[in-house]
Write a protein that holds these residues in place. Structure first.
Motif, PDB file in Angstrom:
ATOM      1  N   VAL A  58       0.847  -1.199   0.000  1.00  0.00           N
ATOM      2  CA  VAL A  58       0.000   0.000   0.000  1.00  0.00           C
ATOM      3  C   VAL A  58       0.880   1.246   0.000  1.00  0.00           C
ATOM      4  N   VAL A  59       1.876   1.262   0.901  1.00  0.00           N
ATOM      5  CA  VAL A  59       2.754   2.427   0.998  1.00  0.00           C
ATOM      6  C   VAL A  59       3.516   2.635  -0.300  1.00  0.00           C
ATOM      7  N   ARG A  60       4.032   1.536  -0.867  1.00  0.00           N
ATOM      8  CA  ARG A  60       4.741   1.630  -2.132  1.00  0.00           C
ATOM      9  C   ARG A  60       3.925   2.286  -3.208  1.00  0.00           C
ATOM     10  N   GLY A  61       2.674   1.810  -3.349  1.00  0.00           N
ATOM     11  CA  GLY A  61       1.792   2.378  -4.364  1.00  0.00           C
ATOM     12  C   GLY A  61       1.601   3.865  -4.160  1.00  0.00           C
ATOM     13  N   VAL A  62       1.354   4.254  -2.903  1.00  0.00           N
ATOM     14  CA  VAL A  62       1.122   5.670  -2.608  1.00  0.00           C
ATOM     15  C   VAL A  62       2.384   6.487  -2.888  1.00  0.00           C
ATOM     16  N   VAL A  63       3.544   5.969  -2.449  1.00  0.00           N
ATOM     17  CA  VAL A  63       4.811   6.682  -2.657  1.00  0.00           C
ATOM     18  C   VAL A  63       5.056   6.896  -4.146  1.00  0.00           C
TER      19      VAL A  63
ATOM     20  N   VAL B 170      -1.640  -0.854  -4.203  1.00  0.00           N
ATOM     21  CA  VAL B 170      -2.462  -0.465  -3.050  1.00  0.00           C
ATOM     22  C   VAL B 170      -3.592  -1.465  -2.834  1.00  0.00           C
ATOM     23  N   LEU B 171      -4.292  -1.826  -3.920  1.00  0.00           N
ATOM     24  CA  LEU B 171      -5.424  -2.755  -3.787  1.00  0.00           C
ATOM     25  C   LEU B 171      -4.961  -4.108  -3.265  1.00  0.00           C
TER      26      LEU B 171
END
Lengths: 341, 337
Positions: free
Chosen positions: A314-319, B129-130
């Motif tokens: 999740v953090v990776r995606g947001v970063v 994220v998903l």
């Protein structure tokens, strides 16, 4: 709209703003973010009474960064050229198998094993490049197709780890100088070589030119096809080096070592995080290494904090999205309104 | 030169391929002597075809949606957890899954259009994220169970006059396909293709580029949620249900002759591409090709399809006049619609 705003700003102020903008290239931002991450991480880990950057921590970060870094160096060249390589993950698995099976536990076969793995990797890169330039297939589809072919080969011939690496060769994966693994130094050396190639040689300049605008490059006499093929061969060779390194660490070849780590999308994420434009023509290896180090540091911090592994994604995606949004914002501020795909 | 076939450009090859595959099926498998065999094939292909239709909207407007596979997994896992076997919750959860797909598409679209992040990166981030969030929420393994009512859409059938038993998923698919084809013939659909072809021109002529691209992502998210409902019913709850579906949907769309980068191709052809892909897998299965080689064949086929599409133009132009060769990547001729 922007012209109106610019008129309202006094000339002197505008000049300093521009200077600040110029200095704050994405590469600088990446390393500033890395430092900030290390500080915040150290504090957070410190609150638990542990140290982030002790010998084990540094070793952990650099070990994580080595494999992804090698793949990402190659991916940088391809993306700079305006292309993309989705086949690297399977290629890493394939080359680890080729290296380990050729060596088969014999010390004398180390050099042939490495050379054969690199030759196969270069061959795959050549196929990628030729499918894109001669058959004129979109890079996304071409490398996805090659990835699927490699996957079919791996699934058909292997069910698990195979081959055996001699003990002597495992030094490559495990030896270190102080807290710094030898392999990490070799990765950094490869990055330095790639940096020199991209920013100090004619073929390197050609890669930027082709990525910036392939038509303009062609009209200026750049051999665009050759440049694209070269980028793909270099990218695949980098993936081959990763496979060899992982074989030395694991002691054998593993068909899914590359896909389990998601090196295809992960390497693209690292390159883009490092400030290279996905559309090509802008960026470089220095930023990419920064991006790789950020991802590796994030992982290490989360491990130390014992965060749920799924939270990492999740953090990776947001970063990733945040970083690219920041770079895009700055590009808009610097240039006339234009959009990326 | 001025004569334009009724079919959109690039539709004919995929229909020929599909026809050949269907004939191949009829020859290879006794199950395909009757309509029911083809109906079963269509039922199996329905989720992928719906995903391909959604992906088509995004691709034709010049983007990518890599998040659909993760979205399908998320939809199935969320539904299983919330329904937890209780029949009364079904309708509410179906609406919730659809709303979730809509929301994900909305976020993808807003970040792409407002923050100007390339859609490849946005949807890659969304995928991460998903994947992470769903397993964080469920604690690693999907829990709960789907109700029979929920699964009806994926595996149930309904009596249709004159046709007999038709699976729900086929009816849903046909409805979506019809709506999509009509939509693409209307003004908004044409504007969407135009955005993929030349964004600046659309903007200068007063088109709402951002709103159109946002719409494409929302539709893709919504259709991925529909596909999740069908797949959940058809295949049951698993954490791997959506794995690799994004690449498979993109493959299907490209197989349908739609140009990556946008501006060219038809939605019916994209759906036909998905059906061809499924028919191909079925045929390989019937012929006894090992499952492992399936992906290799898929790889060869998509390279061949794309090479055929772009070389076809190149060869024709080269025959005409040498210097025009460089335009072959992007011929100047506008897309027939």
């Amino acid at each position: 709209m922007s012209t109106l705003q610019e008129k309202a700003i006094p000339v002197g102020q505008k000049a300093t703003r521009l200077v600040v903008r110029r200095r704050l290239t994405p590469t600088v931002i990446v390393y500033l973010a890395l430092v900030a991450l290390l500080v915040v991480g150290s504090v957070l880990v410190g609150l638990r009474g542990e140290v982030l950057l002790d010998q084990g921590g540094i070793l952990n970060i650099l070990t994580r960064a080595t494999a992804l870094g090698l793949v990402a160096i190659g991916q940088t060249m391809v993306i700079l050229t305006g292309s993309l390589d989705l086949s690297v993950a399977y290629l890493v698995g394939l080359t680890s198998l080729i290296a380990a099976e050729t060596m088969a536990g014999r010390d004398g076969m180390v050099v042939p094993g490495v050379l054969l793995a690199l030759a196969v990797a270069a061959g795959v890169g050549l196929v990628n490049g030729l499918v894109i330039t001669v058959l004129k297939a979109n890079a996304f589809i071409a490398t996805l197709g090659v990835a699927l072919i490699l996957r079919g080969y791996l699934e058909d011939n292997y069910t698990g780890p195979a081959g055996d690496v001699p003990r002597g060769f495992q030094h490559l994966g495990y030896d270190r100088i102080g807290p710094v693994p030898v392999a990490a130094l070799l990765m950094l050396a490869a990055a330095a070589l790639a940096w020199w190639y991209l920013s100090r040689t004619r073929p390197g300049y050609h890669m930027y030119a082709v990525g910036g605008d392939i038509e303009v490059a062609r009209l200026s006499g750049v051999p665009t096809r050759r440049v694209i093929v070269t980028a793909h061969v270099l990218c695949s060779v980098a993936a081959g080096l990763t496979g060899i390194y992982l074989a030395s660490r694991l002691g054998s070849g593993a068909p899914y070592v590359g896909t389990d780590a998601g090196y295809d999308l992960e390497s693209i994420a690292a390159v883009v995080l490092g400030g290279t434009l996905l559309a090509g023509g802008r960026g470089g290896v220095v930023g990419t290494i920064g991006g790789v180090l950020i991802l590796a540091t994030l992982d290490t911090i989360f491990d130390d904090l014992e965060v749920d592994p799924f939270f990492k994604d999740v953090v990776r995606g947001v970063v990733l999205v945040t970083a690219v949004a920041l770079y895009a914002r700055r590009m808009i501020a610097n240039r006339a309104p234009g959009r990326l795909a | 030169m001025t004569w334009r076939p009724r079919l959109a450009e690039g539709t004919a090859p995929v229909l020929v391929v599909l026809l050949l595959l269907l004939i191949g099926l009829a020859v290879a498998g006794p199950a395909y002597d009757e309509p029911s065999g083809y109906l079963a094939l269509l039922k199996r292909a329905a989720p992928l075809m719906i995903l391909a239709i959604g992906q088509y909207f995004v691709i034709v407007s010049g983007g990518f949606d890599l998040s659909v596979g993760a979205l399908v997994t998320a939809g199935v896992v969320i539904a299983a957890r919330l329904i937890n076997g209780s029949e009364s919750a079904t309708a509410r959860v179906i609406l919730l899954v659809l709303a979730f797909g809509l929301l994900v598409g909305l976020v993808n679209g807003l970040i792409t259009t407002k923050l100007l992040v390339p859609s490849f990166i946005v949807t890659l981030g969304m995928l991460l994220v998903l994947d992470g969030a769903i397993f964080l929420w469920t604690g690693g393994a999907p829990r709960g169970a789907l109700s029979a009512g929920f699964r009806t859409f994926g595996r149930g059938a309904v009596d249709v006059p004159a046709l007999g038993e038709v699976p729900w998923s086929v009816l849903i698919l046909l409805g979506i396909l019809l709506a999509a084809a009509l939509f693409m013939r209307g003004g908004t659909g044409r504007a969407l293709v135009a955005v993929g072809d030349n964004e600046a021109a659309v903007r200068l002529s007063g088109g709402q580029v951002d709103r159109l691209r946002l719409l494409a992502f929302v539709l893709s998210g919504l259709l991925a949620a529909v596909a999740a409902i069908l797949l959940g019913g058809f295949a049951g709850v698993s954490a791997q249900v959506g794995d690799g579906l994004e690449f498979r949907a993109i493959t299907a769309v490209v197989l349908g002759g739609v140009l990556l980068g946008g501006g060219r191709g038809s939605v019916v052809a994209a759906a036909a591409g998905a059906l061809s892909l499924e028919a191909l897998f079925t045929l390989l299965n019937l012929l006894g090709v090992s499952g492992a080689l399936e992906s290799a064949v898929q790889g060869v086929i998509i390279i061949a399809a794309v090479a055929y599409a772009s070389l076809g133009n190149g060869v024709r132009q080269r025959l005409r006049w040498w210097p025009q060769q460089r335009d072959s990547a992007r011929p100047a001729q506008p897309a027939a619609s």
